[in-house]
Design a protein around this motif. Structure first.
Motif, mmCIF file in Angstrom:
data_model
loop_
_atom_site.group_PDB
_atom_site.id
_atom_site.type_symbol
_atom_site.label_atom_id
_atom_site.label_comp_id
_atom_site.label_asym_id
_atom_site.label_seq_id
_atom_site.Cartn_x
_atom_site.Cartn_y
_atom_site.Cartn_z
ATOM 1 N N UNK A 57 0.842 -1.208 0.000
ATOM 2 C CA UNK A 57 0.000 0.000 0.000
ATOM 3 C C UNK A 57 0.873 1.253 0.000
ATOM 4 N N UNK A 58 2.013 1.170 0.704
ATOM 5 C CA UNK A 58 2.981 2.272 0.639
ATOM 6 C C UNK A 58 3.469 2.428 -0.806
ATOM 7 N N UNK A 59 3.715 1.298 -1.461
ATOM 8 C CA UNK A 59 4.070 1.297 -2.891
ATOM 9 C C UNK A 59 3.067 2.100 -3.701
ATOM 10 N N UNK A 60 1.775 1.838 -3.440
ATOM 11 C CA UNK A 60 0.725 2.467 -4.237
ATOM 12 C C UNK A 60 0.759 3.988 -4.087
ATOM 13 N N UNK A 61 1.097 4.464 -2.883
ATOM 14 C CA UNK A 61 1.165 5.907 -2.658
ATOM 15 C C UNK A 61 2.476 6.527 -3.140
ATOM 16 N N UNK A 62 3.456 5.694 -3.461
ATOM 17 C CA UNK A 62 4.752 6.218 -3.906
ATOM 18 C C UNK A 62 4.849 6.263 -5.420
ATOM 19 N N UNK A 63 3.808 5.751 -6.069
ATOM 20 C CA UNK A 63 3.858 5.597 -7.531
ATOM 21 C C UNK A 63 3.548 6.919 -8.200
ATOM 22 N N UNK A 64 4.389 7.304 -9.162
ATOM 23 C CA UNK A 64 4.111 8.533 -9.889
ATOM 24 C C UNK A 64 3.613 8.236 -11.306
ATOM 25 N N UNK A 65 3.228 6.969 -11.502
ATOM 26 C CA UNK A 65 2.542 6.576 -12.733
ATOM 27 C C UNK A 65 3.387 6.823 -13.975
ATOM 28 N N UNK A 66 4.705 6.667 -13.825
ATOM 29 C CA UNK A 66 5.601 6.941 -14.953
ATOM 30 C C UNK A 66 5.535 5.850 -16.007
ATOM 31 N N UNK A 67 5.149 4.632 -15.589
ATOM 32 C CA UNK A 67 4.953 3.565 -16.564
ATOM 33 C C UNK A 67 6.204 2.854 -17.031
ATOM 34 N N UNK A 68 7.335 3.064 -16.335
ATOM 35 C CA UNK A 68 8.529 2.310 -16.719
ATOM 36 C C UNK A 68 8.281 0.810 -16.566
ATOM 37 N N UNK A 69 7.545 0.440 -15.519
ATOM 38 C CA UNK A 69 7.240 -0.976 -15.270
ATOM 39 C C UNK A 69 6.477 -1.572 -16.447
ATOM 40 N N UNK A 70 5.435 -0.871 -16.859
ATOM 41 C CA UNK A 70 4.587 -1.392 -17.931
ATOM 42 C C UNK A 70 5.350 -1.431 -19.251
ATOM 43 N N UNK A 71 6.238 -0.454 -19.451
ATOM 44 C CA UNK A 71 6.944 -0.394 -20.731
ATOM 45 C C UNK A 71 7.975 -1.508 -20.887
ATOM 46 N N UNK A 72 8.356 -2.162 -19.791
ATOM 47 C CA UNK A 72 9.309 -3.273 -19.924
ATOM 48 C C UNK A 72 8.645 -4.621 -19.655
ATOM 49 N N UNK A 73 7.344 -4.605 -19.380
ATOM 50 C CA UNK A 73 6.647 -5.857 -19.056
ATOM 51 C C UNK A 73 6.490 -6.697 -20.322
ATOM 52 N N UNK A 74 7.046 -7.909 -20.343
ATOM 53 C CA UNK A 74 6.949 -8.708 -21.568
ATOM 54 C C UNK A 74 5.502 -8.990 -21.970
#
Lengths: 302, 460
Positions: free
Chosen positions: B303-320
């Motif tokens: 939940x702390x993760x969820x509040x720290x996210x700035x929605x930059x999308x680096x995760x999604x852009x490298x997700x196979x």
């Protein structure tokens, strides 16, 4: 282009792979347990890797053994799929077996088994020194126990290494497999997405056992295309080196002829091989595991 | 005398409102399950310095990293000036820090340079998000409506704040010019801007200078209270989030202790299962499910993760999975988690949770009250597309771990609902029956060693 035995060494010897139970019956225990893994034991393609690695262990005179019929799935696919109960059942069973034999050190050719035993077994009572075969091969080469000479020459052949997620990002092992390949004196080329940025082959997280969700493309195709483009790009770059003597393919030969995609994981092996077949390049580009390349270069296949 | 009182009241109101909002967020984070993240002080400090303060993971992509660094350093340095503004405002002083002499000049010069660079960087950010087509990772089903607007609002506010700063300084310079006095400090940008201001009367310029000053500080205080409703809250929570990073290898997944006890008891009948946790009055706690169905089933770190996210999308852009057109987007799972915890527990002042329809292959949700995180926001199809490759975890500049939430929800699907895809159920029963995920006989396990030869080689 399959790894062939060195013509200079016709003498061969049949191996009886020792099991831990056999050694225990003689009151002995192995210095290192070779954890074969389910793919290594049952998958026809990866059995060749298991055999290559066993040859290397024999060749250097390692005091090793396998669990044989007493080995059971580490539980990795169950855990990644969310079946924690089944995972822990498998883990406890394997830990009981290994602790019963007093196993201290384990080597495995499967990054998934490696990760699970190394990282997830300790909390359940299984503490061992676990090494992946890429690290083990690197050590053998560094110690001079394997010269990677006397067999097939990989000099000048283009090889690209596909990082396995469970070796790389999961456990930060990036250099050992590359060091092993470097010892082959081959022409190593890196894919754009490599090391920590490596693209998954698509099989991890229990995907190996299910159809992919609907999408535009299969992940292994995406990755294979990248590998082929990298090998092809390297070929084109060599062609453009005017005036520099390079080992060019014979006239009429495909520029990718003899290129290799190197892997260190049974699932990557399946996915990349399927990808190469899908691209109809299987007669030109081959997928090999590190152990196969080392055994072949050392000339110990028989 | 009126101004300091007004200012003190404004300050009190702004910080009071902010504290009230932060308390709500803290309560939201603490609805998560316990997880012991204590200890390892040195390692955590090191990570925080490198990854959070040092922006280490941002530099995997150089262009946005440089732009972000400008805004980040600008934010920190300009905050030194905010301290001065607060002191001036409360005590009626003017440019209190000017006693620092050359240091003050340097500070103001750096400030103005950074402020100008911030405007340039923000313009670049705006372009990256809004030109056609935008940078790929600023698209996706989760980045429409409020999240898209929120990202632009932040950029507009930042430009407005920098403009107010320049306006304040320029008016001050012009005022001092008219009065024939020297203004302490060096202002490389406002020095030029001052010439654009009318040189009419001292009174007008005093009003302009005051207006600039008030707009600047009021803007900052408003922005502060906008943060809890925005992805921009990452500027604060990125630091604790990195501090509480998982320190184990990325491949190591959590163990479920309750299952460990059960399995141990099955294998060894003499094993004593520890008594379940109880309420303070001794009554048994409601049993917690295996895995996560809703936000309170996730560890508080998620939940702390969820509040720290700035929605930059680096995760999604490298997700196979995402790269090959599957529904899974790690960013969506993190954003859904924040939306859900705010929907179920404390909502921020501005709250527009994402609603998905057929574009994300969602059934229309009729029963909002019972729409849990799993199925209500995150579909099984997304979860089953994950290869657990850790690319999202590796890519996150602030060490958010979407994979952990995915696995927790998979656990719920499998252990509580037996809702795994059928092919995975086949794999499970193979492991149970044959000790291998494929349908091979365990007695064939050593067949690979048949007819195995090694070439004899004279070792040199």
């Amino acid at each position: 282009m399959t790894p062939t035995s060195s013509p200079a060494a016709p003498a061969k010897r049949q191996l009886t792979v020792p099991t831990v139970a056999d050694l225990a019956a003689e009151g002995k225990s192995p210095e290192i347990l070779f954890w074969v893994g389910c793919a290594g034991a049952f998958d026809d393609r990866y059995k060749r890797v298991t055999r290559a690695f066993a040859r290397i262990l024999e060749h250097v005179g390692t005091n090793y053994a396998v669990l044989g019929l007493e080995e059971s799935c580490t539980g990795d696919p169950a855990k990644r799929a969310g079946n924690e109960f089944l995972f822990q059942m498998q883990a406890m069973q394997n830990i009981t077996t290994m602790n019963g034999y007093g196993i201290k050190k384990i080597v495995t050719a499967c990054p998934h088994c490696f990760n699970t035993i190394k990282n997830e077994y300790p909390a359940l009572g299984g503490e061992y020194e676990v090494i992946h075969h890429s690290t083990y091969l690197q050590q053998l080469i560094n110690e001079g126990k394997v010269a990677v000479k006397g067999g097939e020459s990989f000099k000048g052949r283009r090889i690209t290494f596909h990082d396995s997620c469970y070796l790389g990002r999961a456990n930060n092992i990036y250099e050992a497999p590359r060091d092993v390949l470097a010892a082959l004196d081959a022409d190593l080329v890196e894919m754009k997405r490599s090391r920590a940025n490596g693209l998954c082959c698509g099989a991890g997280g229990a995907q190996m056992w299910k159809e992919p969700e609907p999408g535009k493309k299969d992940i292994n195709i995406e990755r294979t295309e990248e590998a082929l483009a990298t090998l092809g790009g390297a070929a084109a770059a060599l062609d453009n080196l005017r005036g520099v003597e390079t080992e060019r393919p014979a006239p009429g030969q495909h520029p990718l002829q003899g290129s290799i995609i190197a892997v260190g994981c049974p699932f990557c092996m399946t996915m990349m091989s399927d990808g190469v077949k899908n691209k109809e390049q299987e007669g030109i580009v081959q997928v090999f595991d590190l152990a196969e390349l080392v055994a072949s270069a050392e000339g110990i296949n028989a | 005398m009126l101004q300091p009182i007004l200012f003190a009241l404004l300050l009190l109101a702004a910080f009071g409102l902010f504290a009230w909002q932060v308390r709500k967020i803290r309560a939201n984070i603490l609805v998560g399950r316990d997880r012991d993240m204590s200890g390892h002080f040195g390692e955590r400090l090191n990570k925080t310095l490198l990854v959070a303060f040092g922006q280490q993971k941002m530099f995997k992509r150089v262009t946005p990293a440089v732009l972000h660094l400008v805004v980040y350093v600008g934010f920190i340095v300009i905050n030194i000036e905010v301290i001065e503004i607060i002191i001036d405002g409360l005590f009626g002083t003017h440019r209190f820090l000017s006693f620092l002499g050359p240091v003050y000049s340097a500070l103001m010069a750096v400030n103005e340079t950074l402020a100008a660079l911030v405007i340039v960087a923000v313009a670049a950010f705006w372009w990256r998000r809004n030109h056609r087509p935008p940078v790929q990772r600023f698209t996706g089903v989760e980045l429409r409506m409020w999240p898209k607007l929120d990202a632009n609002i932040i950029l507009y506010i930042e430009v407005a704040l920098m403009a107010a700063l320049f306006f304040m300084n320029s008016a001050d310079i012009r005022l001092h010019q008219l009065e024939g006095k020297a203004l302490p400090g060096a202002f490389p940008v406002s020095h030029f801007l001052a010439n654009l201001l009318p040189a009419t009367s001292v009174d007008t310029l005093e009003v302009l200078e005051r207006a600039g000053w008030w707009i600047h500080i009021t803007g900052i205080l408003l922005f502060l209270n906008y943060l809890p409703s925005s992805k921009h809250f990452h500027i604060l929570l990125a630091f604790p989030n990195v501090w509480y990073s998982r320190l184990v290898p990325q491949g190591q997944f959590s163990n479920v202790d309750s299952i460990t006890h059960e399995v141990k008891a099955m294998m060894d009948p003499s094993y004593v299962v520890p008594a379940p946790a109880t309420n303070p009055d001794g009554s048994a706690l409601a049993p917690t499910p295996f895995g996560a169905k809703d936000v309170e089933d996730l560890p508080w770190t998620s939940l702390l993760n969820a509040y720290s996210c700035t929605e930059c999308g680096r995760c999604t852009s490298v997700c196979p999975a995402n790269l090959t057109g599957k529904l899974l987007s790690p960013r969506k799972i993190i954003m859904d988690t924040r939306d859900r915890v705010e929907e179920k527990y404390n909502s921020p002042l501005i709250f527009h949770p994402n609603v998905y329809g057929p574009e994300a292959r969602h059934e229309p949700i009729t029963d909002l009250a019972n729409a849990t995180l799993l199925r209500g926001k995150v579909t099984p199809e997304e979860l089953w597309a994950c290869t657990t490759c850790n690319a999202c975890v590796e890519s996150c500049p602030v060490n958010i771990n979407p994979l952990e939430s995915i696995i927790e929800m998979r656990r719920f699907l499998v252990l509580e609902e037996s809702a795994a895809p059928n092919s995975l159920n086949v794999m499970f029963s193979n492991i149970e029956n044959n000790g291998a995920p494929w349908a091979f006989s365990p007695s064939d396990r050593l067949n690979w060693a048949d007819e195995l030869y090694v070439a004899e080689k004279v070792t040199t």
